[in-house]
Write an enzyme that holds these catalytic residues in place. Structure first.
Site, PDB file in Angstrom:
ATOM      1  N   HIS A 105     -39.559  35.373  99.284  1.00 43.92           N
ATOM      2  CA  HIS A 105     -40.142  36.578  99.866  1.00 43.92           C
ATOM      3  C   HIS A 105     -41.659  36.424  99.850  1.00 43.92           C
ATOM      4  O   HIS A 105     -42.279  36.352  98.790  1.00 43.92           O
ATOM      5  CB  HIS A 105     -39.698  37.820  99.099  1.00 43.92           C
ATOM      6  CG  HIS A 105     -38.272  38.168  99.353  1.00 43.92           C
ATOM      7  ND1 HIS A 105     -37.466  38.755  98.416  1.00 43.92           N
ATOM      8  CD2 HIS A 105     -37.503  38.003 100.464  1.00 43.92           C
ATOM      9  CE1 HIS A 105     -36.253  38.938  98.939  1.00 43.92           C
ATOM     10  NE2 HIS A 105     -36.255  38.484 100.177  1.00 43.92           N
ATOM     11  N   GLU A 157     -36.980  38.989  88.593  1.00 42.66           N
ATOM     12  CA  GLU A 157     -37.910  39.922  89.249  1.00 42.66           C
ATOM     13  C   GLU A 157     -39.065  40.104  88.278  1.00 42.66           C
ATOM     14  O   GLU A 157     -38.974  40.855  87.307  1.00 42.66           O
ATOM     15  CB  GLU A 157     -37.231  41.267  89.532  1.00 42.66           C
ATOM     16  CG  GLU A 157     -36.119  41.210  90.564  1.00 42.66           C
ATOM     17  CD  GLU A 157     -36.623  41.173  92.009  1.00 42.66           C
ATOM     18  OE1 GLU A 157     -37.856  41.238  92.210  1.00 42.66           O
ATOM     19  OE2 GLU A 157     -35.778  41.054  92.913  1.00 42.66           O
ATOM     20  N   ARG A 195     -42.547  39.912 104.277  1.00 43.08           N
ATOM     21  CA  ARG A 195     -41.488  39.531 103.344  1.00 43.08           C
ATOM     22  C   ARG A 195     -40.659  38.351 103.861  1.00 43.08           C
ATOM     23  O   ARG A 195     -40.202  37.509 103.094  1.00 43.08           O
ATOM     24  CB  ARG A 195     -40.583  40.753 103.169  1.00 43.08           C
ATOM     25  CG  ARG A 195     -39.224  40.504 102.504  1.00 43.08           C
ATOM     26  CD  ARG A 195     -38.464  41.825 102.461  1.00 43.08           C
ATOM     27  NE  ARG A 195     -37.071  41.694 102.086  1.00 43.08           N
ATOM     28  CZ  ARG A 195     -36.606  41.877 100.849  1.00 43.08           C
ATOM     29  NH1 ARG A 195     -37.433  42.165  99.871  1.00 43.08           N
ATOM     30  NH2 ARG A 195     -35.317  41.768 100.596  1.00 43.08           N
ATOM     31  N   HIS A 223     -38.953  36.118  91.954  1.00 44.68           N
ATOM     32  CA  HIS A 223     -39.275  37.217  92.860  1.00 44.68           C
ATOM     33  C   HIS A 223     -40.169  38.199  92.113  1.00 44.68           C
ATOM     34  O   HIS A 223     -40.378  38.089  90.917  1.00 44.68           O
ATOM     35  CB  HIS A 223     -37.998  37.973  93.266  1.00 44.68           C
ATOM     36  CG  HIS A 223     -37.101  37.244  94.202  1.00 44.68           C
ATOM     37  ND1 HIS A 223     -36.933  37.613  95.507  1.00 44.68           N
ATOM     38  CD2 HIS A 223     -36.296  36.168  94.022  1.00 44.68           C
ATOM     39  CE1 HIS A 223     -36.073  36.808  96.103  1.00 44.68           C
ATOM     40  NE2 HIS A 223     -35.666  35.915  95.218  1.00 44.68           N
ATOM     41  N   GLU A 228     -44.465  38.248  97.618  1.00 46.58           N
ATOM     42  CA  GLU A 228     -44.306  38.277  96.164  1.00 46.58           C
ATOM     43  C   GLU A 228     -45.115  37.142  95.555  1.00 46.58           C
ATOM     44  O   GLU A 228     -44.573  36.167  95.031  1.00 46.58           O
ATOM     45  CB  GLU A 228     -42.806  38.219  95.828  1.00 46.58           C
ATOM     46  CG  GLU A 228     -42.063  39.426  96.401  1.00 46.58           C
ATOM     47  CD  GLU A 228     -40.535  39.307  96.399  1.00 46.58           C
ATOM     48  OE1 GLU A 228     -40.006  38.326  95.856  1.00 46.58           O
ATOM     49  OE2 GLU A 228     -39.874  40.221  96.946  1.00 46.58           O
TER      50      GLU A 228
HETATM   51 ZN   LIG Z   1     -37.941  39.190  96.458  1.00 47.55          ZN
END
Ligand SMILES: [Zn+2]
Ligand SMILES: *[C@@H]1O[C@H](CO)[C@@H](O)[C@H](O)[C@H]1NC(C)=O
Length: 411
Positions: A174, A374, A229, A299, A177
């Site tokens: 992404h 994350e 993204r 991420h 990020e």
């Molecule tokens: Zn992501």
């Protein structure tokens, strides 16, 4: 000539840069009923859901354009949905980030973790390492991106005989990020340049690290749209390029939590593996699947350590192992001064979303230990100020250490 061309390209890129002036980020803490009401705004023009909680009690951060703001506030009021303004104008944050990026020295110098590096700078660094540490480092381009950028995997191996267990890490599928490639880079830095202190992590385990999995999107997020993204490939709708790379993997593809509509941020693609970046990673993983024992994909944001499945709320048979190892990794993060991670299967802890790389690695490539990290806490979201990179990556490296030790001891 080249300079002129460069100026022209830069000029276009700068001129076309998307402004988020006046865009606010509102944080709500919805009940299940309120969340259901709010979902109607997802993917509406002028709205961007920065995260998407499923867990009751989790926050939902919504970016709202100035045009939609007043109507949305009335809606929240009418439905009695409480909120607070996390950022009054997200463009301020973007501009502060820009200023810092521009102020950083670009002369060759040691790598540092106080700025976000561009794709070219990251690859130069990898090449430098390969030249300086030929006994530890080899580089492999696993293919080119849609726009022709090499996707470079660094292999860190102290050699040894026979096939050793390996860990595969990637970041930045992404685009926006940015802390994800930065964290991958830090892991590389520690394992290579600080190998004397970290040799226990490389004496029995090999590491394959792809710091920028979506190089075109990453560059686009630097030059044109900070909130980008997706990939940048052409889709059936002109004006709506790009596929969500993490909805594009071919395992229960597009069953849930993804969109068929190219203009949406979670567009799954026309078919599974429509994206060359996803195919390149797939092919690399399949070619090395006997060796790879653990997969980590970076991420942001939210502070989650997630394991499969994303396509169903059912748990894999070995979820207990996945859960316990993540708990150990989280504890190491806490001991280093970080917050505990929220741990669980993607569907249960975050939201259902099929076509993710982590599901594919476990479900098809047979890599039993597969995680999505994350990273970072929730305040700044994607615009984590560069001043906070260092503490983020140094803390998370202690979690990576736990994963490395586990692979060493168990395979
Ligand atoms: Zn992501
Ligand atoms: C980075 O963070 C670590 C601890 O998390 C600290 O020891 C180190 O001094 C920091 N480095 C810089 C350059 O700030």
């Amino acid at each position: 000539m080249r300079l002129l061309l460069l100026a022209a390209v830069l000029g276009i890129a700068l001129a076309a840069r998307v402004s988020y002036d006046g865009h606010k980020v509102l944080r709500v803490n919805p009940t299940d009923d309120q969340l259901a009401l709010l979902m109607q705004f997802k993917n509406r023009p002028g709205f961007s859901f920065r995260n998407e909680p499923r867990r009751t009690g989790a926050n939902l951060d919504i970016m709202v354009s100035p045009e939609q703001h007043a109507a949305f506030l009335s809606f929240l009021k009418e439905k009695n949905i409480g909120f607070h303004v996390l950022f009054d104008n997200i463009q301020t944050l973007i501009e502060a980030e820009d200023r810092r990026q521009r102020s950083m020295s670009k002369v060759p110098r040691a790598i540092s973790f106080d700025q976000y590096y561009r794709y070219d700078e990251i690859n130069s660094y990898l090449e430098e390492l390969a030249a300086k540490y030929p006994n530890l480092v080899t580089l492999e381009s696993i293919g080119k991106s849609y726009e022709g950028r090499d996707m470079v995997v660094i292999k860190i191996s102290s050699g040894g005989s026979g096939t050793r267990p390996a860990i595969l890490i990637d970041g930045g599928i992404h685009a926006r990020e940015w802390i994800a490639p930065a964290t991958a880079l830090y892991v590389i830095y520690q394992l290579v340049e600080n190998n004397a202190a970290n040799s226990a992590l490389t004496d029995a385990v090999d590491w394959y690290i792809l710091p920028v999995l979506n190089p075109d999107g990453y560059e686009y997020s630097h030059t044109a749209d900070r909130m980008w993204r997706k990939t940048v490939s052409v889709t059936p709708i002109s004006g709506c390029p790009g596929v969500d790379g993490n909805r594009n993997f071919g395992f229960h593809w597009n069953e849930v939590g993804a969109s068929d509509y190219p203009c949406y941020e979670d567009y799954a693609g026309e078919v599974a593996f429509s994206e060359i970046e996803a195919r390149n990673l797939r092919d690399f993983a399949l070619a090395n699947k006997e060796q790879i024992k653990l997969y980590l994909t970076f991420h942001s944001y939210g502070g989650y350590l997630l394991y499969p499945w994303g396509y169903t709320s059912e748990l894999p048979p070995d979820w207990h192992t996945l859960q316990e190892l993540a708990a150990d990794a989280s504890l190491a993060h806490v001991n280093a001064g970080g917050n505990p991670f929220i741990i669980g299967s993607s569907t249960n802890a975050l939201y259902a979303a099929a076509g993710g790389s982590d599901d594919y690695m476990k479900g098809v490539a047979g890599i039993e230990l597969s995680y999505t990290a994350e990273l970072t806490n929730t305040y700044y979201g994607f615009q984590l100020p560069a001043e906070l990179i260092n503490e983020t990556v140094t803390r998370f490296f202690e979690s990576v250490r736990v994963f490395g030790r586990y692979v060493k001891e168990n395979f």
